[in-house]
Enzyme design. Structure first.
Site, short mmCIF file in Angstrom:
data_model
loop_
_atom_site.label_atom_id
_atom_site.label_comp_id
_atom_site.label_asym_id
_atom_site.label_seq_id
_atom_site.Cartn_x
_atom_site.Cartn_y
_atom_site.Cartn_z
N GLY A 12 0.79 -1.18 0.02
CA GLY A 12 -0.24 0.05 0.08
C GLY A 12 0.76 1.14 -0.43
NE ARG A 15 -4.68 6.09 -2.33
CZ ARG A 15 -5.79 5.76 -1.54
NH1 ARG A 15 -5.95 6.30 -0.67
NH2 ARG A 15 -6.32 4.60 -1.54
CG ASN A 90 1.32 1.39 4.67
OD1 ASN A 90 1.36 2.09 6.00
ND2 ASN A 90 0.81 1.82 3.22
CB SER A 142 -3.99 2.04 14.55
OG SER A 142 -4.85 3.36 14.90
CE1 TYR A 155 -7.29 0.90 10.40
CE2 TYR A 155 -7.51 2.05 12.83
CZ TYR A 155 -6.67 2.12 11.68
OH TYR A 155 -5.66 2.84 10.88
CB ALA A 157 -10.89 -5.80 16.31
CE LYS A 159 -4.30 -0.82 11.37
NZ LYS A 159 -3.83 -0.80 10.03
CB ILE A 188 -0.94 10.30 9.97
CG1 ILE A 188 -0.25 9.10 10.97
CG2 ILE A 188 0.32 10.82 9.33
CD1 ILE A 188 0.83 10.19 11.67
P1 NAP Z 1 -4.09 5.47 3.22
O1 NAP Z 1 -3.67 7.20 2.81
O2 NAP Z 1 -5.48 6.00 2.79
O3 NAP Z 1 -3.18 5.20 2.03
C1 NAP Z 1 -3.41 3.22 2.37
C2 NAP Z 1 -2.78 2.43 1.10
O4 NAP Z 1 -3.07 1.22 1.27
C3 NAP Z 1 -3.25 2.81 -0.75
O5 NAP Z 1 -1.86 3.20 -1.15
C4 NAP Z 1 -3.76 1.34 -1.14
O6 NAP Z 1 -3.67 1.48 -2.43
C5 NAP Z 1 -3.19 0.84 -0.04
N1 NAP Z 1 -4.48 -0.51 0.17
C6 NAP Z 1 -5.52 0.19 0.67
N2 NAP Z 1 -6.59 -1.64 0.87
C7 NAP Z 1 -5.58 -2.35 -0.40
C8 NAP Z 1 -5.56 -3.88 -0.34
N3 NAP Z 1 -6.68 -4.82 -0.33
N4 NAP Z 1 -4.64 -3.93 -1.43
C9 NAP Z 1 -3.45 -3.34 -1.46
N5 NAP Z 1 -3.29 -2.12 -1.13
C10 NAP Z 1 -4.10 -1.60 -0.38
O7 NAP Z 1 -3.47 5.23 4.08
P2 NAP Z 1 -3.21 5.97 5.38
O8 NAP Z 1 -3.24 7.39 6.40
O9 NAP Z 1 -1.24 5.99 4.15
O10 NAP Z 1 -2.65 4.25 6.15
C11 NAP Z 1 -1.83 3.27 5.81
C12 NAP Z 1 -1.46 2.79 6.99
O11 NAP Z 1 -1.60 3.42 8.32
C13 NAP Z 1 -2.52 1.47 6.64
O12 NAP Z 1 -2.52 1.10 8.01
C14 NAP Z 1 -3.55 2.54 8.37
O13 NAP Z 1 -4.59 1.94 9.80
C15 NAP Z 1 -2.32 3.01 9.24
N6 NAP Z 1 -2.30 4.12 9.57
C16 NAP Z 1 -2.50 5.35 9.57
C17 NAP Z 1 -3.43 6.46 10.05
C18 NAP Z 1 -3.70 7.61 10.30
O14 NAP Z 1 -4.10 8.60 10.98
N7 NAP Z 1 -3.60 7.90 8.94
C19 NAP Z 1 -3.36 6.66 11.60
C20 NAP Z 1 -3.00 5.44 12.42
C21 NAP Z 1 -2.55 3.74 11.95
P3 NAP Z 1 -4.61 2.25 -3.42
O15 NAP Z 1 -4.53 4.04 -3.07
O16 NAP Z 1 -4.88 1.26 -5.04
O17 NAP Z 1 -6.14 2.63 -3.12
#
Ligand code: NAP
Length: 248
Positions: A12, A15, A90, A142, A155, A157, A159, A188
């Site tokens: 992932g 983005r 990720n 998370s 979510y 559960a 994490k 984030i």
């Molecule tokens: P994001 O901007 O929504 O990006 C998610 C990424 O995961 C994208 O590249 C997406 O690909 C990919 N993805 C989603 N479902 C997928 C699948 N089934 N197969 C392959 N790739 C998949 O999210 P983010 O904020 O960067 O989050 C990244 C990680 O950090 C996640 O695990 C999230 O739970 C964790 N996190 C985020 C936050 C926050 O506040 N942002 C906080 C705590 C933890 P596409 O672009 O093709 O959809």
């Protein structure tokens, strides 16, 4: 360039946080292979940007929920890049709702993407790391999986599951010189955060001592440390990157 000639595989990275991790590890010399689900254009753009840093880079459209697709991506990366050293789990999604309104699909999509996806990636990669008797794994979890957040039962559960998985795998493969850690971001600034309701964001902002949301690069910096040799005595840990929000 401490990661020169190492190969990092990142789920992932089209983005958000995954993208920042890819750019950070590439800036330190690592070759990067990443997957994505839908964002073809963003993925192609990132591959070009990574190549300008002087590393090998490739993207794969592979659903992290599908073990066979993940295995094919991991095997192809190992064979074409000539090895595998760093594994970053990720990819993740949210489907926030009150439990009473949560449909089975909201549970399945979140658990299968976040928890099963992390397991799929590590399972597909682990035999290569065991055979070479080295490697580092970092799983993005998370703070929701540590303190729990309302409307995130699915979510949280998934994490919390990643944290248990990380500890168990860290014990299982330590004797093969493989380290396994987790990073737990707070809020984030990515597309995922824009899916959270404004009123919830305002409420949680008041609980962040550093009084701002984090940046993807601030998570990537911690991942960079954990995969480096500087962290060679750290395994089975969850490092929280949340501006102090979940401090005990
Ligand atoms: P994001 O901007 O929504 O990006 C998610 C990424 O995961 C994208 O590249 C997406 O690909 C990919 N993805 C989603 N479902 C997928 C699948 N089934 N197969 C392959 N790739 C998949 O999210 P983010 O904020 O960067 O989050 C990244 C990680 O950090 C996640 O695990 C999230 O739970 C964790 N996190 C985020 C936050 C926050 O506040 N942002 C906080 C705590 C933890 P596409 O672009 O093709 O959809």
């Amino acid at each position: 360039m401490s990661l020169k000639n190492k190969t990092a595989i990142i789920s992932g990275a089209s983005r958000g946080i995954g993208r920042a991790i890819a750019l950070r590890l590439a800036s330190e010399g690592a070759n990067i292979s990443f997957n994505f689900l839908k964002s073809k254009q963003e993925a192609a753009g990132l591959v070009e940007e990574l190549k300008t840093l002087g590393v090998k880079a490739a993207s794969f459209q592979a659903d992290i929920k599908d073990y066979n697709a993940v295995k094919a991506w991991v095997d192809k990366t190992r064979d074409t890049f000539g090895g595998l050293n760093i594994v970053i789990s990720n990819a993740g999604i949210i489907r926030d709702k009150a439990l009473a309104l949560m449909e089975p699909n909201d549970w399945q999509e979140v658990i299968n993407t976040n928890l099963l996806g992390a397991i799929h990636l590590c399972r597909a990669a682990i035999i290569t790391l065991v055979k070479q008797q080295s490697g580092v794994i970092v799983a993005i979890t998370s703070v929701s999986g540590i303190v729990g957040l309302p409307r995130q039962t699915n979510y949280a559960a998934s994490k919390a599951g990643i944290i248990g998985f990380t500890k168990s795998l860290a014990r299982e493969v330590a004797s093969y010189n493989i380290r396994v850690n987790a990073v737990a971001p707070g809020f984030i600034e990515t597309d995922m955060l824009s899916e959270v309701r404004q009123e919830a964001k305002e409420k949680f902002m008041q609980q962040i001592p550093l009084a701002r949301f984090g940046r993807p690069q601030e998570v990537a910096g911690v991942v960079s440390f954990l995969v480096s040799d500087e962290a060679r005595y750290i395994t089975g840990q969850t490092v929280v990157v949340d501006g102090g929000m979940a401090m005990k």
